[in-house]
Design an enzyme around this catalytic site. Structure first.
Site, PDB file in Angstrom:
ATOM      1  N   LEU A  12       0.828  -1.216   0.000  1.00 22.94           N
ATOM      2  CA  LEU A  12       0.000   0.000   0.000  1.00 22.94           C
ATOM      3  C   LEU A  12       0.857   1.259   0.000  1.00 22.94           C
ATOM      4  O   LEU A  12       0.728   2.121  -0.865  1.00 22.94           O
ATOM      5  CB  LEU A  12      -0.903  -0.017   1.238  1.00 22.94           C
ATOM      6  CG  LEU A  12      -1.599   1.267   1.662  1.00 22.94           C
ATOM      7  CD1 LEU A  12      -2.692   1.665   0.677  1.00 22.94           C
ATOM      8  CD2 LEU A  12      -2.176   1.134   3.069  1.00 22.94           C
ATOM      9  N   VAL A  13       1.766   1.385   0.972  1.00 20.23           N
ATOM     10  CA  VAL A  13       2.569   2.609   1.108  1.00 20.23           C
ATOM     11  C   VAL A  13       3.659   2.653   0.037  1.00 20.23           C
ATOM     12  O   VAL A  13       3.902   3.699  -0.572  1.00 20.23           O
ATOM     13  CB  VAL A  13       3.188   2.702   2.517  1.00 20.23           C
ATOM     14  CG1 VAL A  13       3.991   3.983   2.676  1.00 20.23           C
ATOM     15  CG2 VAL A  13       2.105   2.622   3.601  1.00 20.23           C
ATOM     16  N   TYR A 143       3.309  -7.157  17.319  1.00 19.48           N
ATOM     17  CA  TYR A 143       3.693  -6.172  16.291  1.00 19.48           C
ATOM     18  C   TYR A 143       4.289  -4.928  16.954  1.00 19.48           C
ATOM     19  O   TYR A 143       5.306  -4.391  16.533  1.00 19.48           O
ATOM     20  CB  TYR A 143       2.428  -5.840  15.503  1.00 19.48           C
ATOM     21  CG  TYR A 143       2.502  -4.777  14.446  1.00 19.48           C
ATOM     22  CD1 TYR A 143       2.075  -3.473  14.717  1.00 19.48           C
ATOM     23  CD2 TYR A 143       2.906  -5.077  13.150  1.00 19.48           C
ATOM     24  CE1 TYR A 143       2.076  -2.501  13.734  1.00 19.48           C
ATOM     25  CE2 TYR A 143       2.905  -4.111  12.151  1.00 19.48           C
ATOM     26  CZ  TYR A 143       2.483  -2.821  12.459  1.00 19.48           C
ATOM     27  OH  TYR A 143       2.472  -1.846  11.482  1.00 19.48           O
ATOM     28  N   LYS A 194     -16.287  -5.680   2.037  1.00 21.96           N
ATOM     29  CA  LYS A 194     -17.536  -6.277   2.547  1.00 21.96           C
ATOM     30  C   LYS A 194     -18.751  -5.547   1.987  1.00 21.96           C
ATOM     31  O   LYS A 194     -19.750  -6.174   1.613  1.00 21.96           O
ATOM     32  CB  LYS A 194     -17.555  -6.221   4.084  1.00 21.96           C
ATOM     33  CG  LYS A 194     -16.719  -7.303   4.755  1.00 21.96           C
ATOM     34  CD  LYS A 194     -17.180  -7.562   6.168  1.00 21.96           C
ATOM     35  CE  LYS A 194     -16.434  -6.816   7.210  1.00 21.96           C
ATOM     36  NZ  LYS A 194     -16.823  -7.209   8.598  1.00 21.96           N
TER      37      LYS A 194
HETATM   38  P1  NAP Z   1       1.355  -4.063   2.884  1.00 22.48           P
HETATM   39  O1  NAP Z   1       0.488  -3.397   1.887  1.00 22.48           O
HETATM   40  O2  NAP Z   1       0.878  -5.295   3.543  1.00 22.48           O
HETATM   41  O3  NAP Z   1       2.780  -4.330   2.201  1.00 22.48           O
HETATM   42  C1  NAP Z   1       3.770  -5.017   2.912  1.00 22.48           C
HETATM   43  C2  NAP Z   1       5.013  -5.016   2.056  1.00 22.48           C
HETATM   44  O4  NAP Z   1       6.052  -5.718   2.742  1.00 22.48           O
HETATM   45  C3  NAP Z   1       4.819  -5.698   0.705  1.00 22.48           C
HETATM   46  O5  NAP Z   1       5.575  -5.038  -0.257  1.00 22.48           O
HETATM   47  C4  NAP Z   1       5.376  -7.104   0.981  1.00 22.48           C
HETATM   48  O6  NAP Z   1       5.848  -7.715  -0.195  1.00 22.48           O
HETATM   49  C5  NAP Z   1       6.536  -6.747   1.901  1.00 22.48           C
HETATM   50  N1  NAP Z   1       6.928  -7.882   2.719  1.00 22.48           N
HETATM   51  C6  NAP Z   1       6.164  -8.546   3.626  1.00 22.48           C
HETATM   52  N2  NAP Z   1       6.867  -9.568   4.182  1.00 22.48           N
HETATM   53  C7  NAP Z   1       8.089  -9.549   3.578  1.00 22.48           C
HETATM   54  C8  NAP Z   1       9.262 -10.366   3.680  1.00 22.48           C
HETATM   55  N3  NAP Z   1       9.315 -11.405   4.530  1.00 22.48           N
HETATM   56  N4  NAP Z   1      10.327 -10.065   2.902  1.00 22.48           N
HETATM   57  C9  NAP Z   1      10.275  -9.030   2.035  1.00 22.48           C
HETATM   58  N5  NAP Z   1       9.211  -8.207   1.885  1.00 22.48           N
HETATM   59  C10 NAP Z   1       8.132  -8.474   2.645  1.00 22.48           C
HETATM   60  O7  NAP Z   1       1.742  -3.058   4.053  1.00 22.48           O
HETATM   61  P2  NAP Z   1       1.609  -1.450   4.127  1.00 22.48           P
HETATM   62  O8  NAP Z   1       0.278  -1.139   4.680  1.00 22.48           O
HETATM   63  O9  NAP Z   1       2.065  -0.839   2.835  1.00 22.48           O
HETATM   64  O10 NAP Z   1       2.704  -1.150   5.275  1.00 22.48           O
HETATM   65  C11 NAP Z   1       3.953  -0.545   4.961  1.00 22.48           C
HETATM   66  C12 NAP Z   1       4.585  -0.142   6.269  1.00 22.48           C
HETATM   67  O11 NAP Z   1       3.716   0.792   6.939  1.00 22.48           O
HETATM   68  C13 NAP Z   1       4.775  -1.316   7.248  1.00 22.48           C
HETATM   69  O12 NAP Z   1       6.012  -1.212   7.890  1.00 22.48           O
HETATM   70  C14 NAP Z   1       3.627  -1.144   8.249  1.00 22.48           C
HETATM   71  O13 NAP Z   1       3.959  -1.676   9.486  1.00 22.48           O
HETATM   72  C15 NAP Z   1       3.486   0.357   8.284  1.00 22.48           C
HETATM   73  N6  NAP Z   1       2.163   0.867   8.696  1.00 22.48           N
HETATM   74  C16 NAP Z   1       1.046   0.514   7.985  1.00 22.48           C
HETATM   75  C17 NAP Z   1      -0.200   1.038   8.411  1.00 22.48           C
HETATM   76  C18 NAP Z   1      -1.486   0.699   7.690  1.00 22.48           C
HETATM   77  O14 NAP Z   1      -2.551   1.126   8.175  1.00 22.48           O
HETATM   78  N7  NAP Z   1      -1.456  -0.020   6.564  1.00 22.48           N
HETATM   79  C19 NAP Z   1      -0.258   1.919   9.505  1.00 22.48           C
HETATM   80  C20 NAP Z   1       0.927   2.270  10.153  1.00 22.48           C
HETATM   81  C21 NAP Z   1       2.142   1.744   9.739  1.00 22.48           C
HETATM   82  P3  NAP Z   1       4.849  -8.670  -1.053  1.00 22.48           P
HETATM   83  O15 NAP Z   1       3.572  -7.914  -1.214  1.00 22.48           O
HETATM   84  O16 NAP Z   1       5.599  -8.860  -2.300  1.00 22.48           O
HETATM   85  O17 NAP Z   1       4.711  -9.898  -0.227  1.00 22.48           O
HETATM   86  O1  GFB Z   2      -8.017  -1.074  11.076  1.00 22.78           O
HETATM   87  P1  GFB Z   2      -8.151  -2.048  12.207  1.00 22.78           P
HETATM   88  O2  GFB Z   2      -8.131  -3.462  11.851  1.00 22.78           O
HETATM   89  O3  GFB Z   2      -6.958  -1.773  13.207  1.00 22.78           O
HETATM   90  O4  GFB Z   2      -9.541  -1.807  13.041  1.00 22.78           O
HETATM   91  P2  GFB Z   2      -6.682  -1.022  14.573  1.00 22.78           P
HETATM   92  C1  GFB Z   2      -9.980  -0.606  13.396  1.00 22.78           C
HETATM   93  C2  GFB Z   2     -11.351  -0.711  14.050  1.00 22.78           C
HETATM   94  O5  GFB Z   2     -12.295  -1.082  13.034  1.00 22.78           O
HETATM   95  C3  GFB Z   2     -11.549  -1.706  15.176  1.00 22.78           C
HETATM   96  C4  GFB Z   2     -13.213  -2.021  13.545  1.00 22.78           C
HETATM   97  O6  GFB Z   2     -12.276  -1.064  16.211  1.00 22.78           O
HETATM   98  C5  GFB Z   2     -12.396  -2.810  14.554  1.00 22.78           C
HETATM   99  O7  GFB Z   2     -13.281  -3.417  15.494  1.00 22.78           O
HETATM  100  N1  GFB Z   2     -13.742  -2.822  12.434  1.00 22.78           N
HETATM  101  C6  GFB Z   2     -15.057  -2.918  12.109  1.00 22.78           C
HETATM  102  C7  GFB Z   2     -13.047  -3.586  11.577  1.00 22.78           C
HETATM  103  N2  GFB Z   2     -15.240  -3.742  11.064  1.00 22.78           N
HETATM  104  C8  GFB Z   2     -14.003  -4.178  10.699  1.00 22.78           C
HETATM  105  C9  GFB Z   2     -13.526  -5.064   9.670  1.00 22.78           C
HETATM  106  O8  GFB Z   2     -14.273  -5.624   8.870  1.00 22.78           O
HETATM  107  N3  GFB Z   2     -12.178  -5.277   9.597  1.00 22.78           N
HETATM  108  C10 GFB Z   2     -11.294  -4.651  10.490  1.00 22.78           C
HETATM  109  N4  GFB Z   2      -9.985  -4.899  10.353  1.00 22.78           N
HETATM  110  N5  GFB Z   2     -11.703  -3.806  11.479  1.00 22.78           N
HETATM  111  C11 GFB Z   2      -4.328  -2.004  13.980  1.00 22.78           C
HETATM  112  C12 GFB Z   2      -3.220  -2.770  14.631  1.00 22.78           C
HETATM  113  O9  GFB Z   2      -5.251  -1.670  14.958  1.00 22.78           O
HETATM  114  O10 GFB Z   2      -3.833  -0.781  13.437  1.00 22.78           O
HETATM  115  C13 GFB Z   2      -2.140  -3.046  13.618  1.00 22.78           C
HETATM  116  O11 GFB Z   2      -3.739  -3.985  15.138  1.00 22.78           O
HETATM  117  C14 GFB Z   2      -1.730  -1.830  12.822  1.00 22.78           C
HETATM  118  O12 GFB Z   2      -1.022  -3.575  14.274  1.00 22.78           O
HETATM  119  C15 GFB Z   2      -2.924  -1.020  12.386  1.00 22.78           C
HETATM  120  O13 GFB Z   2      -0.961  -1.013  13.539  1.00 22.78           O
HETATM  121  C16 GFB Z   2      -2.521   0.293  11.795  1.00 22.78           C
HETATM  122  O14 GFB Z   2      -6.539   0.400  14.288  1.00 22.78           O
HETATM  123  O15 GFB Z   2      -7.649  -1.415  15.632  1.00 22.78           O
END
Ligand code: NAP
Ligand code: GFB
Length: 325
Positions: A12-13, A143, A194
């Site tokens: 994603l990022v 995590y 969903k």
């Molecule tokens: P993502 O969409 O799930 O992408 C994860 C990436 O990491 C993919 O490019 C994946 O490659 C790669 N990866 C996973 N396991 C790997 C491994 N064993 N070796 C090499 N590459 C690997 O995640 P994202 O949401 O973009 O997250 C990017 C960063 O932002 C992460 O560090 C995450 O912790 C942080 N972050 C995300 C959120 C959020 O809400 N999404 C919020 C705060 C921080 P493949 O796809 O090729 O497997």
């Molecule tokens: O985004 P989310 O999975 O992560 O959930 P957190 C946020 C809120 O959405 C929770 C509600 O209060 C869930 O109960 N929710 C409602 C749902 N419906 C859904 C659904 O269908 N799917 C999901 N996933 N949630 C994560 C951390 O916490 O935040 C991770 O556990 C990561 O480690 C991420 O850091 C950014 O914000 O609760």
């Protein structure tokens, strides 16, 4: 001649950074600089849990700078179910990337933490000084501790070797190329998927939990620009929160309402209160960021959500949906 390696570049990022670097004018504030080579690596380019594969990736591209995004990432329900995987996979990935950066003379590394690493019981708003002031929320301690260790490692590399290894702390992120697999998705991609299925199959749209928890969401393309700004301008070992203002907190119910509107769903919409709510809120202050970056326009939430839903509908067949029909 800089070579910037983006680990996690296929996610994603990572995809958002690639989009910004490829669409912003060369030489502009968030654009590519002349003479720069950007490499976006996914797990197919090397499993970063494996030291040898990590070394091979760095030997292939010889990065001068690293934006380290690669991680095992998932929403609340996945974190609750796989705490050891989220701890161990991320500890291995982070240690291999930081140590290989050290061994190969990388000039700068920006790693990526998350506001969920913060203590659950701490004075709000969250700021850069409070990461280690208590236990993380039980739902994602695996995590959270793996990510906290990155900040500890950055300080140790600085103390012992003077390295410029730092980290960013985004809030919840959403946008194109998200993970829509209903098991591991975060709330926005999970509910968009969903809601789409409910509209398509004429079935109820069910939101997990009570809908009361509060979250701050940053659009992946805004976050991407802030990572590029950090690469060019931020050389402090202390982490930096990258988020919209804390006044932008929204409830999960408000998010679900916005998704119903964006998808155009008119059916029944209920809450499954048997599912966990997780942390009630994690309000983060972006005061330090704004004091450094100056003028920065965040994309309005509804516009960002519309663009994300549009991308999902146009790319459903190739998106990470876990193939639920
Ligand atoms: P993502 O969409 O799930 O992408 C994860 C990436 O990491 C993919 O490019 C994946 O490659 C790669 N990866 C996973 N396991 C790997 C491994 N064993 N070796 C090499 N590459 C690997 O995640 P994202 O949401 O973009 O997250 C990017 C960063 O932002 C992460 O560090 C995450 O912790 C942080 N972050 C995300 C959120 C959020 O809400 N999404 C919020 C705060 C921080 P493949 O796809 O090729 O497997
Ligand atoms: O985004 P989310 O999975 O992560 O959930 P957190 C946020 C809120 O959405 C929770 C509600 O209060 C869930 O109960 N929710 C409602 C749902 N419906 C859904 C659904 O269908 N799917 C999901 N996933 N949630 C994560 C951390 O916490 O935040 C991770 O556990 C990561 O480690 C991420 O850091 C950014 O914000 O609760």
């Amino acid at each position: 001649m800089s070579v910037i390696l983006v680990t996690g570049g296929s996610g994603l990022v990572g995809k958002a950074i690639q989009y910004v670097i490829e669409t912003e004018p060369e030489g502009s504030r968030f654009g590519k600089k002349p003479g720069e080579t950007w490499v976006f690596a996914g797990s197919a380019d090397g499993d970063l849990r494996d030291q040898a594969q990590t070394k091979k990736l760095f030997e292939k591209y010889k990065p001068t700078h690293v934006i380290h995004l690669a991680a095992l990432v998932g929403g609340l329900f996945a974190n609750m179910k796989y705490k050891l995987d989220f701890l161990r996979d991320n500890v291995l990935i982070n240690d291999n990337v930081l140590h290989t950066s050290h061994l190969t003379g990388v000039k700068k590394v920006i790693s990526c933490l998350s506001t969920c690493v913060y203590p659950d019981k701490v004075e709000y708003p969250l700021d850069e000084t409070k990461i280690h002031l208590g236990l993380p929320h039980d739902s994602n301690f695996g995590y959270a501790y793996a990510k906290r260790m990155v900040d500890v490692s950055n300080h140790a590399y600085k103390d012992q070797f003077g390295h410029n290894f730092t980290s960013a702390i985004p809030t919840n992120v959403f946008g194109p190329h998200d993970n829509y697999d209903l098991e591991s998705a975060h709330v926005i991609p999970g509910l968009v998927h969903k809601c789409y299925l409910a509209k398509k199959n004429g079935t109820p749209f069910v939101v997990g939990g009570t809908g009361k928890p509060l979250r701050q969401f940053i659009y992946s393309q805004d976050l991407a620009k802030l990572f590029i700004w950090m690469l060019r301008n931020y050389d402090d070992v202390e982490p930096l929160i990258l988020s919209v203002d804390e006044t932008e907190e929204v409830s999960i119910k408000q998010v679900a309402d916005a998704i119903v509107k964006a998808v155009g769903f008119e059916g029944e919409y209920t809450f499954d209160t048997a599912r966990a709510d997780g942390q009630f809120r994690k309000p983060a202050s972006n005061k330090k960021l704004l004091s450094l970056v100056g003028d920065f326009q965040f994309t309005p939430f509804e516009q960002a959500l519309d663009e994300s839903v549009k991308w999902f509908l146009e790319n459903y067949d190739t998106a990470r949906t876990g193939k639920q029909q």
